[in-house]
Scaffold this active site. Structure first.
Site, PDB file in Angstrom:
ATOM      1  N   ARG A  50      -1.230 -13.393   8.840  1.00 52.89           N
ATOM      2  CA  ARG A  50      -1.956 -12.319   9.535  1.00 52.89           C
ATOM      3  C   ARG A  50      -1.313 -12.044  10.891  1.00 52.89           C
ATOM      4  NH1 ARG A  50      -2.977 -10.166   5.726  1.00 52.89           N
ATOM      5  NH2 ARG A  50      -1.770 -11.833   4.782  1.00 52.89           N
ATOM      6  N   GLN A 109      -1.205 -15.334  -2.366  1.00 53.99           N
ATOM      7  CA  GLN A 109      -2.403 -14.945  -1.628  1.00 53.99           C
ATOM      8  C   GLN A 109      -3.643 -14.945  -2.521  1.00 53.99           C
ATOM      9  OE1 GLN A 109      -1.925 -11.832   1.536  1.00 53.99           O
ATOM     10  NE2 GLN A 109       0.055 -11.490   0.560  1.00 53.99           N
ATOM     11  N   GLU A 156      -3.956  -5.924  -5.549  1.00 55.53           N
ATOM     12  CA  GLU A 156      -4.412  -7.323  -5.436  1.00 55.53           C
ATOM     13  C   GLU A 156      -4.700  -7.926  -6.815  1.00 55.53           C
ATOM     14  OE1 GLU A 156      -4.048  -8.597  -2.670  1.00 55.53           O
ATOM     15  OE2 GLU A 156      -4.660  -7.313  -1.026  1.00 55.53           O
ATOM     16  N   THR A 189       0.838  -1.204   0.000  1.00 53.29           N
ATOM     17  CA  THR A 189       0.000   0.000   0.000  1.00 53.29           C
ATOM     18  C   THR A 189       0.870   1.250   0.000  1.00 53.29           C
ATOM     19  OG1 THR A 189      -1.727  -1.187   1.210  1.00 53.29           O
ATOM     20  CG2 THR A 189      -1.868   1.205   1.190  1.00 53.29           C
TER      21      THR A 189
END
Length: 727
Positions: free
Chosen positions: A598, A247, A217, A30
């Site tokens: 995570r 992912q 993504e 990001t």
């Protein structure tokens, strides 16, 4: 820019041409995207109106907007950037260009329930002569067809006799949605493809506007999204795609991992960068994650690393039952919280399926541990809220048949049935018939009382529609709720609508704070509401100091200090439906990779020897993912129970589990006649890419380089992708 390292700066400063950034978990993707946008505007002088940034969730879009807004000097520049989710951006484009496709700009977005209701009516009309089909299966198939553009590119597929029955339903579904001026979520992409495919001047308009396209993504794009992007970038070739094939976990929604794997084939001379430093997790978590994902064959090789501390090993706990598993998780949260002086919000419990949450909830309640479930049934599914939404939708779009039928559900059903038949016979909308009910009174054989009730209903709706362009969404919603309560409509009270009224108020206030782009209208609210609904936005996501419970799919993009991953058993995780399919097993492994990454500081995996599944007690094997983990990175807490369980099941475990993939894919049955015929020059059909011809075979004939008619060149794993020899 000072906060970036040399490699990140190189990525950001490489502006022109096709670029793929392979961004590992926790690698700061990001930051790279947002700094790149600011660099393009402030250092290169690119007009912000020429920049398009596409994300998959509103949460990601909001975070990027906040970061860019804080970094950019001129706020007017920020307002010119087009940044949002695929569905929201293309929905806005469709509303501006809808006349090209023959529908009105005030179209309704149908959610899953709306679509299913339409299909139910179709099945009822044709008496569902094929009992093997149900409305959920049909909706799933329609979605698959739309996302793979069969209606646009592969029309020859409809000639298959086996699909004839389904095709009729699909065509009827499309007609009914068109008549209702409604689009489902898949239509937002499908019709954008139609727009750019059939109207080249419209495509040129947006190619001229969007000279630089950035995509977050990228591994989650489906064929429909990928072709839209390829058409937009075909003029300037400036695409900046960021993603991580490790992912890619949305194959069940149509996401195609081949889009990222084949980026260098789709875009010649593409520059590929790798962000491999993980800033999030401890070294043990990073190394364990690398080890797990290395078992996947279908991937782009990379090595994620970190400068973070070594940290604790991954903990594995073997419970005798799912009850004990839940109790262990609850007790561990209290113990770790006290020992490390943490808050409840630092903990998350992840699971493969929603059904696993019930016993965990029970154990948390017994220990007085506050929690919040993400993705649970939201307030909009309550009867009174859907009734309110039906009125709000009808105010915007009177042709919205599903909303109108919901409003009419308490009226004489015989009359409604006759109106539906008349609508179909005359080819006019239900609203138009009711609006002119006096003209159809004798034909419908209704008395004056029924006629007057319909007139009263139309007058009410038209009265509510009068100020729709002048008043904001909150005022209109409040007027509708006042109508509900004053008319004693279904015995509703004001407090029944308190939550959604507060939600609409917050939406309006947020829009007022935006410069130039604020849209406080009811039209704007409904578009935002249904797009968020599609993304499974959790309206209570800001609740603090509670343990988070969610499926692993919903955890993507989030991070927590302590993670519990529950239910690591064969046929649960990986799921039973995936165990005989290598592609699905690889996606399940990527899902496990997402879950593990995570965690920032600590990850605890649990499984149960016995678990009730669909009302039946099952004895389970530990997940293959536990077996695949390098022993250097794990610590089995109750090692005696774990080894005892493995010894009890050693024979079955060895035969059916440890070598399952190898045995399955070496089976002679796989090498059928069609597989043996695959060679250079042979024409083939691929379910996602359509017709193509094999250009060459690589890697000992395991990989085929195929040139597809519509999708260009792709590398296909022959054993993993289903290729059909085309005559």
């Amino acid at each position: 820019m000072n906060s970036l390292n040399i490699f990140q700066r190189k990525i950001i400063e490489t502006v022109n041409g096709p670029i793929l950034v392979l961004a590992g978990a926790g690698s700061g993707k990001t930051r790279v995207i947002t700094h790149r946008v600011v660099h393009m505007i402030q250092n290169i002088g690119i007009s912000p109106s020429n920049i398009l940034v596409l994300t998959f969730t509103k949460k990601a879009a909001k975070e990027m907007k906040n970061r860019i807004s804080n970094m950019i000097m001129d706020q007017s520049d920020f307002d010119q950037i087009t940044l949002g989710t695929f569905h929201s951006i293309f929905s806005s484009i469709l509303r501006k260009e809808s006349h090209w496709l023959g529908f009105k700009s005030n179209y309704t977005i149908y959610d899953q329930k709306d679509s299913e209701n339409v299909i139910k009516k179709i099945l009822k009309d044709i008496n569902n002569i094929n009992n093997s089909l149900n409305y959920k299966q049909i909706k799933k198939k329609i979605s698959e067809y739309k996302n793979n553009l069969y209606s646009l590119l592969y029309k020859e597929k409809f000639k298959n006799k086996k699909l004839e029955y389904f095709t009729k339903i699909y065509e009827d579904y499309t007609k009914r949605c068109f008549q209702a001026n409604a689009l489902d979520f898949d239509d937002l992409l499908l019709y954008t493809n139609h727009l750019f495919f059939y109207f080249p001047d419209v495509l040129k308009k947006y190619q001229k506007k969007f000279k630089y396209i950035l995509i977050d993504e990228y591994q989650d794009t489906n064929l429909s999204q990928n072709i839209i992007v390829k058409k937009l970038v075909s003029k300037h070739k400036n695409i900046f795609a960021v993603g991580d094939d490790a992912q890619s976990i949305y194959g069940f929604r149509g996401a195609n991992i081949s889009n990222i794997l084949n980026f260098h084939l789709d875009y010649k001379n593409a520059k590929i960068f790798r962000l491999e430093q993980n800033y999030r997790s401890t070294n043990h978590i990073v190394q364990a994650s690398n080890n797990i994902i290395s078992f996947n064959k279908n991937q782009i090789l990379k090595k994620i690393w970190t400068n973070n501390e070594k940290g604790e090993k991954i903990k594995i706990y073997c419970a005798s039952s799912e009850e004990e598993e839940a109790q262990y998780i609850a007790s561990s949260i209290l113990s770790i919280k006290k020992k490390k002086n943490l808050k409840f919000e630092n903990f998350a419990i992840l699971y493969r399926t929603n059904i696993q949450s019930h016993l965990i909830e029970y154990s948390l309640k017994k220990k007085n541990i506050p929690y919040h479930i993400y993705g649970s049934i939201s307030f909009e599914n309550r009867k009174e809220i859907r009734d309110l939404l039906a009125y709000l939708r009808l105010i915007i779009n009177p042709n919205d048949e599903e909303s109108l039928l919901r409003i009419l559900k308490k009226r004489n059903q015989r009359t409604i049935k006759n109106i539906l038949s008349l609508s179909k016979e005359k080819g006019i909308t239900i609203y138009s018939i009711i609006q002119n009910i006096e003209d159809y009174q004798s034909l419908l054989k209704i008395n004056n009382k029924i006629k007057n009730n319909f007139i009263k209903l139309i007058l009410t709706i038209e009265k509510l529609r009068i100020n729709v362009k002048q008043e904001d969404a909150y005022v209109i919603a409040k007027n509708v709720i006042d109508f509900f309560t004053k008319q004693n409509y279904f015995n509703y009270k004001n407090e029944d609508f308190q939550f959604i009224l507060e939600y609409i108020f917050q939406y309006v206030e947020e829009q007022k704070k935006l410069k130039n782009k604020g849209n406080t209208s009811l039209f704007g609210f409904l578009q935002c509401f249904y797009l968020e609904k599609h993304e499974n936005i959790d309206y209570k996501e800001n609740e603090k100091n509670k343990v988070s419970l969610m499926t692993i799919h919903l955890s993507k993009g989030l991070e927590f200090s302590i993670i519990f991953i529950a239910g690591l058993e064969e046929n649960l995780f990986p799921s039973k439906s995936s165990t005989l399919n290598s592609l699905k097993i690889e996606e399940e492994r990527r899902l496990f990779y997402v879950a593990l990454t995570r965690a920032k500081d600590k990850a605890i995996l649990t499984y149960a020897k016995h678990r009730f599944i669909w009302g039946e007690k099952k004895e389970n094997l530990p997940s293959r993912f536990i077996n695949e983990m390098n022993k250097n990175f794990i610590d089995i807490i109750n090692i005696e129970n774990h080894h005892k369980h493995l010894l009890e099941k050693k024979k079955i475990y060895s035969l059916n589990h440890l070598h399952h993939d190898e045995n399955h894919y070496n089976n002679k049955n796989f090498e059928n006649s069609k597989y043996l015929k695959i060679k250079k020059g042979v024409k083939v059909f691929h379910k996602n890419f359509g017709l193509g011809i094999i250009l060459e075979l690589q890697n000992k004939n395991q990989i085929a380089l195929i040139k597809f008619q519509q999708s260009g060149k792709k590398r296909i794993f022959i054993k993993l992708d289903k290729l059909v020899i085309s005559s």
